[in-house]
Every structure is written in structure tokens, then in C-alpha cells.
Design a protein around this motif. Structure first.
Motif, PDB file in Angstrom:
ATOM      1  N   UNK A 171      -0.332  -0.443  -4.889  1.00 32.80           N
ATOM      2  CA  UNK A 171      -1.534   0.351  -5.179  1.00 32.80           C
ATOM      3  C   UNK A 171      -1.476   1.580  -4.289  1.00 32.80           C
ATOM      4  N   UNK A 172      -1.740   2.743  -4.870  1.00 34.65           N
ATOM      5  CA  UNK A 172      -1.790   3.979  -4.111  1.00 34.65           C
ATOM      6  C   UNK A 172      -3.025   4.784  -4.445  1.00 34.65           C
ATOM      7  N   UNK A 173      -2.940   5.592  -5.513  1.00 37.11           N
ATOM      8  CA  UNK A 173      -4.027   6.499  -5.880  1.00 37.11           C
ATOM      9  C   UNK A 173      -5.359   5.777  -6.048  1.00 37.11           C
ATOM     10  N   UNK A 174      -5.353   4.609  -6.676  1.00 39.97           N
ATOM     11  CA  UNK A 174      -6.619   3.907  -6.938  1.00 39.97           C
ATOM     12  C   UNK A 174      -7.342   3.540  -5.657  1.00 39.97           C
ATOM     13  N   UNK A 189       0.490  -5.577   5.456  1.00 39.53           N
ATOM     14  CA  UNK A 189       1.815  -5.962   5.929  1.00 39.53           C
ATOM     15  C   UNK A 189       2.944  -5.200   5.248  1.00 39.53           C
ATOM     16  N   UNK A 190       2.648  -4.536   4.114  1.00 40.02           N
ATOM     17  CA  UNK A 190       3.672  -3.835   3.348  1.00 40.02           C
ATOM     18  C   UNK A 190       3.160  -2.428   3.038  1.00 40.02           C
ATOM     19  N   UNK A 191       3.958  -1.413   3.385  1.00 39.11           N
ATOM     20  CA  UNK A 191       3.521  -0.017   3.288  1.00 39.11           C
ATOM     21  C   UNK A 191       4.659   0.808   2.701  1.00 39.11           C
ATOM     22  N   UNK A 192       4.312   1.718   1.764  1.00 35.78           N
ATOM     23  CA  UNK A 192       5.366   2.498   1.138  1.00 35.78           C
ATOM     24  C   UNK A 192       4.989   3.937   0.868  1.00 35.78           C
ATOM     25  N   UNK A 193       5.980   4.673   0.372  1.00 34.12           N
ATOM     26  CA  UNK A 193       5.815   6.077   0.012  1.00 34.12           C
ATOM     27  C   UNK A 193       6.845   6.417  -1.061  1.00 34.12           C
ATOM     28  N   UNK A 194       6.780   7.644  -1.571  1.00 32.54           N
ATOM     29  CA  UNK A 194       7.719   8.102  -2.603  1.00 32.54           C
ATOM     30  C   UNK A 194       8.753   9.044  -1.974  1.00 32.54           C
ATOM     31  N   UNK A 249       4.242  11.435  -2.047  1.00 28.10           N
ATOM     32  CA  UNK A 249       3.718  10.974  -0.771  1.00 28.10           C
ATOM     33  C   UNK A 249       2.658  11.944  -0.268  1.00 28.10           C
ATOM     34  N   UNK A 250       1.589  11.407   0.316  1.00 29.62           N
ATOM     35  CA  UNK A 250       0.530  12.250   0.864  1.00 29.62           C
ATOM     36  C   UNK A 250       1.089  13.152   1.958  1.00 29.62           C
ATOM     37  N   UNK A 251       0.668  14.406   2.005  1.00 29.06           N
ATOM     38  CA  UNK A 251       1.164  15.291   3.056  1.00 29.06           C
ATOM     39  C   UNK A 251       0.755  14.829   4.456  1.00 29.06           C
ATOM     40  N   UNK A 252      -0.346  14.074   4.556  1.00 29.38           N
ATOM     41  CA  UNK A 252      -0.816  13.558   5.850  1.00 29.38           C
ATOM     42  C   UNK A 252      -0.683  12.036   5.913  1.00 29.38           C
ATOM     43  N   UNK A 310       0.851  -1.190   0.000  1.00 31.86           N
ATOM     44  CA  UNK A 310       0.000   0.000   0.000  1.00 31.86           C
ATOM     45  C   UNK A 310       0.885   1.238   0.000  1.00 31.86           C
ATOM     46  N   UNK A 311       0.802   2.008  -1.084  1.00 26.82           N
ATOM     47  CA  UNK A 311       1.578   3.238  -1.214  1.00 26.82           C
ATOM     48  C   UNK A 311       0.709   4.429  -0.809  1.00 26.82           C
ATOM     49  N   UNK A 312       1.126   5.142   0.202  1.00 24.53           N
ATOM     50  CA  UNK A 312       0.378   6.316   0.645  1.00 24.53           C
ATOM     51  C   UNK A 312       0.804   7.508  -0.198  1.00 24.53           C
ATOM     52  N   UNK A 313       0.423   7.430  -1.472  1.00 22.07           N
ATOM     53  CA  UNK A 313       0.892   8.385  -2.468  1.00 22.07           C
ATOM     54  C   UNK A 313      -0.228   8.713  -3.453  1.00 22.07           C
TER      55      UNK A 313
END
Length: 227
Positions: free
Chosen positions: A193-196, A31-36, A14-17, A6-9
Motif C-alpha cells: 500500500x502506498x498512495x491510499x 516491518x516492511x518498507x519499500x519505494x520505486x 518514490x516520494x521526494x521526501x 508500506x510503499x513510500x510512493x
């Protein structure tokens, strides 16, 4: 079953929050989390990654910077914020030098990367040959922009998988159950998956937790395709 990252992007930033958004869905047990590498100052990026680790998640930092100099600065940042995986980017030898001894696993892009959000270009043969090149350099895996490619995506994934024994993360524009099922059938190690998810593409009207549950269910239940 592929892993879901899961990309918080949104739009390759990356999302500001991000830390607050992650806190609202931590009970889903992704179990897997990411950002840019774009979107947050370093201290906030470090705080987000620490919060994700504290929740038991494996963490990913994806490098989407447009210039070689910015990519190397992001690799240096990664040595300070300590994601478990550094993914993306194309400056393989220089990044390997920077992160040596850090314990991070490294999955660069392959092929010709253009624009922002990042797109993948080149022929399938050229991209597969690039997979051979980075495998020979000793990377841990490949971050393949499969659905950011302007050609036959299944043929691309099959060619790269046949060329290298490295695990594949398929990143970018995985925005439907059908695409998750396709990637599962192609035997990829993971997908992002992030934006979707943030836009509610998987469960119309559902909150973010419902989107993540639906993505996890799709990954668990996907029927294999012929490779």
C-alpha cells in the motif's frame, strides 16, 4: 496473515521526501518498507533504504521503468543501494545476471505490463503460464499487479497461486480494508500500500500513523475466504 509492505510512493514514483516521511511514522513499527526505482536520485534512494534498514525494516525496491534499458539500469542501481528485495520488472534473465551474488531476493512481474502507473493485461491463463515460466527460471517469488488487472481479481490470484509454489506479493491499488481481507483470504504472502495510505483512505481524517495502524490491523484480523 499477509505481510504489509508500506510503499513510500505516489503514482508509481518514490516520494521526494521519503526519508522524512518514514521518520515520522517509524514508531508504528511497520516491518516492511519499500519505494520505486523512479522519483529519487541514487544517493537519496540509498539514504532512504539505509534509514529504513537502521529502523529494523526489511526493504523493497520496485522496478516500474517503462523500457528494458531503464529496467536494467535500475537493477544495476539496486546492486549499489542494496534493498533486501528487488520486485517488479519483466527482464528476468538479464536482471538475474546483474544481481547474481548480491543476496537480494527477486520477485518480477508476470503478465503483460502496460502504461505508467503500471497496469496488468492478458488472460488469466496467459498470466498463470507466465508464472510457470518465471518459476522455472529460479526467481524467489512473484509481484502480481492484482488490482491493476481489468478482469476477475480473485480468479486471477487463485490461478497464479495454483500454478506456482512461489510466494506472491500483490502490488498496486490495494486501497481498502475489503481488498486486504480479500487478499488475506486468498493466501498471498504480502501486499503493498502506498498512495491510499498517504491519501488517508483507511481512516478518514487520520494521520499517516493512523492509516498504517489500520492497515496492519486489517491484515491481522482478516477472515479467510474460500480458495
Amino acid at each position: 496473515m499477509p505481510e504489509f509492505i508500506f510503499m513510500l510512493t505516489r503514482d508509481d514514483k518514490t516520494l521526494p521526501d521519503a526519508e522524512e516521511v518514514f521518520a515520522t511514522v517509524a514508531t508504528v513499527r511497520v516491518r516492511h518498507v519499500g519505494c520505486k526505482d523512479l522519483g529519487l536520485p541514487e544517493h537519496e534512494l540509498a539514504g532512504f533504504l539505509e534509514a529504513a534498514r537502521d529502523a529494523g525494516a526489511t526493504t523493497y525496491l520496485e522496478v516500474v521503468s517503462a523500457t528494458a534499458a531503464d529496467e536494467l539500469r535500475s537493477a544495476e542501481t539496486a546492486t549499489r543501494v542494496h534493498p533486501d528485495y528487488l520486485i517488479g520488472g519483466t527482464q528476468v534473465a538479464d536482471v538475474q545476471r546483474i544481481i547474481e551474488g548480491s543476496g537480494m531476493r527477486y520477485f518480477p512481474y508476470i503478465g503483460r505490463i502496460v502504461d505508467h502507473p503500471c497496469l496488468l493485461r492478458g488472460t488469466i491463463d496467459e498470466i498463470a503460464e507466465d508464472a510457470r515460466r518465471v518459476e522455472a527460471m529460479g526467481v524467489d517469488g512473484i509481484n502480481l499487479l492484482a488490482y491493476r488487472y481489468d478482469g476477475d481479481v480473485p480468479a486471477l490470484v487463485r490461478a497464479v497461486a495454483a500454478t506456482t509454489a512461489l510466494p506472491l506479493i500483490c502490488a498496486g491499488s490495494v486501497d481498502s480494508v475489503a481488498r486486504i481481507e480479500e487478499l488475506a483470504g486468498l493466501g498471498v504472502w504480502a501486499f503493498t500500500v502506498g498512495t491510499a495510505a498517504l491519501d488517508g483512505r483507511f481512516v478518514p481524517g487520520g494521520d499517516l500513523a493512523a492509516q498504517l495502524e489500520a492497515i496492519l490491523a486489517a491484515a491481522r484480523g482478516a477472515a479467510p475466504l474460500n480458495r
